[in-house]
Motif scaffolding. Structure first.
Motif: not given
Length: 452
Positions: A374, A376, A390, A392, A426, A429, A431, A444-446
């Motif tokens: 993940l 930032k 959570t 997304y 992306g 995320v 949490h 956070d980034v996926l």
């Protein structure tokens, strides 16, 4: 092999397990206990091994590099002559050390006050340990060069024998995915084949009377199936052997036939639709009939409903297509196929796949890969978020004015809005315990690239 645990046994191992209130972390933990790696290894030529998972360590048959060699085009000499205060004059001997063969100069050691012109990758002549790049020297009369004081340290610009890989040591390890770089590394060792786990066989189909296959005429209340194509792309990126079983209507006999064939042909079965509360329960009823299945409500958005478990081949024996399905069976899977029953909404399918199914499939493939990292990024907008689930959010990540990463949402975040997923690069995320996000807050980034 260890005994296969039932879903009830796995659930008993998880603290606070509640199928009606699963956190994303609990889902990931449960799936890691449910799945196990394939056990069949195959020997593959390098061109066929790309994207596969190594089933055995790759041992280097020799040192890499096999000799001390030059990292620069320049002049090789004994670095013990260097002085921090005084320049160094050296006589250039006849002949050039070229890559791919030993220096053809004098058989005796190069004496103090002498050097050898050398090219990148050439074997270092005996007794020499330092290379000065040719652009840093001054060429003076009578075939001599001058190296400025304080420019180098002994050993500079020399690659040591075995510096990259040592003979009889692992060059690549069991469980590693064969990326382009790893494939090239294997080729650099002169290896023609690699021992890999066989590809994972994954069957998938969409369910629902409202789902149209491409080519069918539109009708009121129906939608074209997009999920099979996104799942196809997600599975292709993992190198799976894909078994596309189309769209299956809400009919008990058709669903039983589809699940039976899928369980016979595949290691894992992925469905979309039919797992939400209030939907026609044919799909859920068939999952229960044919397997050991848990139905979850996950504290996440999007993607709240999900089913997981195993479809047992023994329970599938009553299916009218059992004989046909058995003709497809090319592997022994006495424990049945792992089932992932995903929601029907297109974005929820992709999110649950990336968050839960992809890591589980990698584990089944025998991969030892760590979870996708993940990153930032600073949010460019305020986002409302309640703790306790959570989320997304689909986002576009870019470079900010300060050089750091920034992210913004890509429009409506509804679970059926596929366009906002297509415009994203992306997922943000947010949490389980996280609250509202203010402008400038880090999230956070996926990233999709490398994760899908």
């Amino acid at each position: 092999m260890p005994a296969v645990k039932t879903l009830q046994q796995i659930a008993a191992e998880l603290q606070g397990y509640d199928p009606q209130a699963m956190s994303a972390a609990q889902v990931q933990d449960f799936l890691s206990r449910l799945v196990s790696p394939v056990q069949d290894a195959v020997e593959l030529p390098l061109f066929e091994a790309f994207g596969r998972v190594l089933a055995a360590d790759v041992i280097s048959p020799f040192d890499v590099p096999p000799h001390d060699n030059s990292a620069m085009d320049g002049y090789a000499f004994d670095g013990g002559q260097l002085s921090a205060d005084n320049p160094l004059d050296l006589v250039v001997l006849a002949g050039t050390a070229l890559a791919g063969k030993a220096w053809q100069g004098s058989n005796s050691l190069v004496k103090p006050g002498q050097c050898v012109k050398i090219m990148t990758g050439a074997i270092m002549p005996q007794g020499l340990d330092t290379v000065v790049p040719q652009e840093f020297v001054t060429v003076i009369e009578d075939g001599r060069i001058c190296i400025p004081a304080g420019l180098l340290n002994p050993g500079d610009n020399r690659r040591l024998r075995g510096e990259d890989l040592m003979q009889d040591r692992p060059a690549l390890q069991k469980g590693e995915l064969l990326t382009p770089a790893r494939l090239g590394l294997a080729a650099s060792l002169g290896l023609k084949t690699l021992t890999c786990w066989r590809p994972l066989r994954v069957a998938y189909f969409s369910t629902g009377d409202e789902i149209l296959s491409l080519g069918e005429a539109p009708r009121e209340g129906a939608v074209y199936d997009s999920n099979r194509y996104t799942v196809f792309g997600l599975l292709s990126s993992l190198g799976c052997q894909i078994i596309d079983m189309g769209v299956v209507a809400d009919d008990p006999a058709l669903l039983e036939a589809a699940f039976t064939e899928a369980a016979m042909r595949a290691d894992a079965v992925i469905t979309s639709g039919g797992v939400s509360v209030g939907e026609a329960d044919y799909t859920k009823a068939m999952m229960k009939k044919l397997g050991d299945v848990a139905f979850w409500r996950i504290a996440m958005r999007p993607g709240r409903p999900m089913a997981v478990g195993r479809i047992s081949q023994e329970k599938s024996g009553s299916s009218p297509i059992t004989a046909s399905a058995r003709s497809y069976q090319t592997h022994s899977n006495p424990n049945g196929a792992i089932l992932f029953g995903l929601p029907g909404n297109p974005v929820a399918v992709m999110v649950t796949f990336l968050a839960f199914v992809r890591p589980a499939l990698l584990q089944m493939m025998g991969a030892s890969a760590a979870p996708a990292p993940l990153l930032k990024a600073r949010s460019t907008e305020a986002i409302r978020k309640k703790p306790g689930r959570t989320e997304y959010q689909r986002g576009w990540v870019s470079n900010g004015p300060d050089g750091g990463l920034q992210v913004k949402t890509t429009g409506s975040q509804g679970s059926g809005v596929l366009r906002s997923m297509a415009e994203a690069n992306g997922l943000m995320v947010l949490h389980h315990s996280q609250g509202n996000v203010a402008v400038g807050d880090e999230v956070d980034v996926l990233m999709f690239e490398g994760a899908s």
